[in-house]
Design a protein around this motif. Structure first.
Motif, PDB file in Angstrom:
ATOM      1  N   GLY A   1      81.018  22.741  19.341  1.00  0.00           N
ATOM      2  CA  GLY A   1      79.632  22.950  18.955  1.00  0.00           C
ATOM      3  C   GLY A   1      79.273  24.386  18.635  1.00  0.00           C
ATOM      4  N   LEU A   2      80.049  25.321  19.102  1.00  0.00           N
ATOM      5  CA  LEU A   2      79.840  26.727  18.782  1.00  0.00           C
ATOM      6  C   LEU A   2      80.799  27.096  17.653  1.00  0.00           C
ATOM      7  CD1 LEU A   2      78.469  29.426  19.492  1.00  0.00           C
ATOM      8  CD2 LEU A   2      80.445  29.880  20.944  1.00  0.00           C
ATOM      9  N   ARG A   3      80.266  27.587  16.544  1.00  0.00           N
ATOM     10  CA  ARG A   3      81.099  27.906  15.384  1.00  0.00           C
ATOM     11  C   ARG A   3      81.226  29.410  15.211  1.00  0.00           C
ATOM     12  NH1 ARG A   3      79.880  23.178  10.977  1.00  0.00           N
ATOM     13  NH2 ARG A   3      80.441  21.490  12.401  1.00  0.00           N
ATOM     14  N   ARG A   4      82.464  29.810  14.930  1.00  0.00           N
ATOM     15  CA  ARG A   4      82.756  31.240  14.752  1.00  0.00           C
ATOM     16  C   ARG A   4      83.634  31.436  13.521  1.00  0.00           C
ATOM     17  NH1 ARG A   4      79.185  33.111  17.930  1.00  0.00           N
ATOM     18  NH2 ARG A   4      79.661  33.433  20.106  1.00  0.00           N
ATOM     19  N   PRO A   5      83.453  32.565  12.804  1.00  0.00           N
ATOM     20  CA  PRO A   5      84.369  32.893  11.707  1.00  0.00           C
ATOM     21  C   PRO A   5      85.723  33.313  12.283  1.00  0.00           C
ATOM     22  CG  PRO A   5      82.771  34.649  12.011  1.00  0.00           C
ATOM     23  CD  PRO A   5      82.383  33.544  12.958  1.00  0.00           C
ATOM     24  N   VAL A   6      86.789  32.889  11.609  1.00  0.00           N
ATOM     25  CA  VAL A   6      88.146  33.135  12.100  1.00  0.00           C
ATOM     26  C   VAL A   6      89.041  33.510  10.921  1.00  0.00           C
ATOM     27  CG1 VAL A   6      90.175  31.982  13.087  1.00  0.00           C
ATOM     28  CG2 VAL A   6      87.918  31.584  14.067  1.00  0.00           C
ATOM     29  N   CYS A   7      89.941  34.432  11.140  1.00  0.00           N
ATOM     30  CA  CYS A   7      90.946  34.792  10.144  1.00  0.00           C
ATOM     31  C   CYS A   7      92.077  33.759  10.209  1.00  0.00           C
ATOM     32  CB  CYS A   7      91.490  36.194  10.421  1.00  0.00           C
ATOM     33  SG  CYS A   7      92.773  36.685   9.259  1.00  0.00           S
ATOM     34  N   LEU A   8      92.472  33.217   9.053  1.00  0.00           N
ATOM     35  CA  LEU A   8      93.519  32.186   8.998  1.00  0.00           C
ATOM     36  C   LEU A   8      94.818  32.709   8.382  1.00  0.00           C
ATOM     37  CD1 LEU A   8      91.274  29.233   7.800  1.00  0.00           C
ATOM     38  CD2 LEU A   8      92.093  29.658  10.125  1.00  0.00           C
ATOM     39  N   VAL A   9      94.971  34.006   8.277  1.00  0.00           N
ATOM     40  CA  VAL A   9      96.154  34.586   7.632  1.00  0.00           C
ATOM     41  C   VAL A   9      97.447  34.180   8.344  1.00  0.00           C
ATOM     42  CG1 VAL A   9      97.339  36.765   7.134  1.00  0.00           C
ATOM     43  CG2 VAL A   9      94.920  36.500   6.601  1.00  0.00           C
TER      44      VAL A   9
ATOM     45  N   GLU B   1      99.236  27.286   6.780  1.00  0.00           N
ATOM     46  CA  GLU B   1      99.331  25.842   6.594  1.00  0.00           C
ATOM     47  C   GLU B   1      98.103  25.098   7.120  1.00  0.00           C
ATOM     48  OE1 GLU B   1     100.754  27.660   8.826  1.00  0.00           O
ATOM     49  OE2 GLU B   1     100.621  26.639  10.726  1.00  0.00           O
ATOM     50  N   ALA B   2      97.246  25.756   7.872  1.00  0.00           N
ATOM     51  CA  ALA B   2      96.097  25.100   8.503  1.00  0.00           C
ATOM     52  C   ALA B   2      95.053  24.693   7.458  1.00  0.00           C
ATOM     53  CB  ALA B   2      95.471  26.022   9.538  1.00  0.00           C
ATOM     54  N   GLN B   3      94.507  23.513   7.649  1.00  0.00           N
ATOM     55  CA  GLN B   3      93.508  22.960   6.737  1.00  0.00           C
ATOM     56  C   GLN B   3      92.285  22.500   7.528  1.00  0.00           C
ATOM     57  OE1 GLN B   3      93.962  23.033   3.417  1.00  0.00           O
ATOM     58  NE2 GLN B   3      95.924  24.042   3.823  1.00  0.00           N
ATOM     59  N   ILE B   4      91.249  22.135   6.806  1.00  0.00           N
ATOM     60  CA  ILE B   4      90.036  21.600   7.438  1.00  0.00           C
ATOM     61  C   ILE B   4      90.418  20.385   8.280  1.00  0.00           C
ATOM     62  CG2 ILE B   4      87.834  20.436   6.988  1.00  0.00           C
ATOM     63  CD1 ILE B   4      87.551  22.244   4.529  1.00  0.00           C
TER      64      ILE B   4
ATOM     65  N   VAL C   1      86.486  23.797  10.404  1.00  0.00           N
ATOM     66  CA  VAL C   1      85.492  23.002   9.682  1.00  0.00           C
ATOM     67  C   VAL C   1      85.240  23.530   8.275  1.00  0.00           C
ATOM     68  CG1 VAL C   1      84.364  22.146  11.766  1.00  0.00           C
ATOM     69  CG2 VAL C   1      83.568  24.267  10.714  1.00  0.00           C
ATOM     70  N   GLU C   2      85.752  24.720   8.000  1.00  0.00           N
ATOM     71  CA  GLU C   2      85.558  25.302   6.667  1.00  0.00           C
ATOM     72  C   GLU C   2      86.668  26.307   6.415  1.00  0.00           C
ATOM     73  OE1 GLU C   2      81.534  26.646   5.939  1.00  0.00           O
ATOM     74  OE2 GLU C   2      82.291  28.213   4.605  1.00  0.00           O
ATOM     75  N   VAL C   3      87.174  26.352   5.173  1.00  0.00           N
ATOM     76  CA  VAL C   3      88.192  27.323   4.781  1.00  0.00           C
ATOM     77  C   VAL C   3      87.672  28.066   3.556  1.00  0.00           C
ATOM     78  CG1 VAL C   3      90.538  27.640   3.905  1.00  0.00           C
ATOM     79  CG2 VAL C   3      90.099  25.959   5.707  1.00  0.00           C
ATOM     80  N   ARG C   4      87.859  29.377   3.572  1.00  0.00           N
ATOM     81  CA  ARG C   4      87.420  30.217   2.464  1.00  0.00           C
ATOM     82  C   ARG C   4      88.572  31.117   2.025  1.00  0.00           C
ATOM     83  NH1 ARG C   4      82.355  32.458   5.869  1.00  0.00           N
ATOM     84  NH2 ARG C   4      81.148  30.542   5.958  1.00  0.00           N
ATOM     85  N   ALA C   5      88.645  31.357   0.707  1.00  0.00           N
ATOM     86  CA  ALA C   5      89.614  32.312   0.159  1.00  0.00           C
ATOM     87  C   ALA C   5      89.059  32.792  -1.168  1.00  0.00           C
ATOM     88  CB  ALA C   5      90.975  31.672  -0.036  1.00  0.00           C
ATOM     89  N   SER C   6      89.228  34.068  -1.419  1.00  0.00           N
ATOM     90  CA  SER C   6      88.754  34.581  -2.702  1.00  0.00           C
ATOM     91  C   SER C   6      89.797  34.259  -3.768  1.00  0.00           C
ATOM     92  CB  SER C   6      88.499  36.084  -2.618  1.00  0.00           C
ATOM     93  OG  SER C   6      89.714  36.776  -2.434  1.00  0.00           O
TER      94      SER C   6
ATOM     95  N   LEU D   1      94.430  35.802   1.810  1.00  0.00           N
ATOM     96  CA  LEU D   1      93.551  36.316   2.870  1.00  0.00           C
ATOM     97  C   LEU D   1      92.486  35.274   3.218  1.00  0.00           C
ATOM     98  CD1 LEU D   1      93.088  40.010   1.741  1.00  0.00           C
ATOM     99  CD2 LEU D   1      94.649  39.080   3.457  1.00  0.00           C
ATOM    100  N   ARG D   2      92.934  34.121   3.708  1.00  0.00           N
ATOM    101  CA  ARG D   2      92.011  33.040   4.025  1.00  0.00           C
ATOM    102  C   ARG D   2      91.273  33.297   5.335  1.00  0.00           C
ATOM    103  NH1 ARG D   2      93.875  27.429   4.228  1.00  0.00           N
ATOM    104  NH2 ARG D   2      94.961  28.193   6.056  1.00  0.00           N
ATOM    105  N   THR D   3      90.030  32.880   5.333  1.00  0.00           N
ATOM    106  CA  THR D   3      89.242  32.861   6.552  1.00  0.00           C
ATOM    107  C   THR D   3      88.658  31.460   6.678  1.00  0.00           C
ATOM    108  OG1 THR D   3      87.222  33.575   5.436  1.00  0.00           O
ATOM    109  CG2 THR D   3      88.619  35.308   6.380  1.00  0.00           C
ATOM    110  N   GLY D   4      88.012  31.214   7.786  1.00  0.00           N
ATOM    111  CA  GLY D   4      87.408  29.904   7.962  1.00  0.00           C
ATOM    112  C   GLY D   4      86.383  29.924   9.075  1.00  0.00           C
ATOM    113  N   ILE D   5      85.769  28.789   9.251  1.00  0.00           N
ATOM    114  CA  ILE D   5      84.844  28.587  10.358  1.00  0.00           C
ATOM    115  C   ILE D   5      85.502  27.585  11.294  1.00  0.00           C
ATOM    116  CG2 ILE D   5      82.565  27.764  11.050  1.00  0.00           C
ATOM    117  CD1 ILE D   5      82.463  30.350   9.435  1.00  0.00           C
ATOM    118  N   VAL D   6      85.560  27.955  12.566  1.00  0.00           N
ATOM    119  CA  VAL D   6      86.177  27.095  13.581  1.00  0.00           C
ATOM    120  C   VAL D   6      85.111  26.667  14.577  1.00  0.00           C
ATOM    121  CG1 VAL D   6      87.880  26.992  15.447  1.00  0.00           C
ATOM    122  CG2 VAL D   6      88.453  28.113  13.292  1.00  0.00           C
TER     123      VAL D   6
END
Length: 90
Positions: free
Chosen positions: A30-38, A42-45, A10-15, A21-26
């Motif tokens: 209904g339960l959302r957790r921060p996740v490493c997307l490294v 290719e994964a997107q919102i 539901v959200e992608v973050r990268a500095s 070193l992308r992370t995101g919220i998955v």
């Protein structure tokens, strides 16, 4: 037990200085957790990913995510143990 749990990004973050070193919220139903997307660059919102110990390890389509989640739900308390809480459908 360590299972890969499907969830939707539901959200992608990268500095700006480390876009690799992308992370995101998955969202796990209904339960959302921060996740490493490294490992899934290719994964997107909106994509579904399999998450294992905080790392998205592969992309899956929505149908495969639903089938996998159904199998995991058949294991008593598996989601609560893997995600650290009891899931309630939203």
């Amino acid at each position: 037990m360590c299972l890969g749990i499907p969830g939707r990004i539901v959200e992608v973050r990268a500095s700006a200085d480390r876009p690799d070193l992308r992370t995101g919220i998955v969202d796990f139903e209904g339960l959302r957790r921060p996740v490493c997307l490294v490992y899934t660059p290719e994964a997107q919102i909106g994509d579904y990913v399999i998450v294992h110990v905080g790392f998205a390890i592969s992309r899956v389509d929505e149908a495969e995510a639903a089938r996998t989640l159904a199998v995991i739900r058949a294991i008593p308390d598996a989601l609560a143990r893997e995600l650290g809480t009891t899931l309630e459908r939203t």
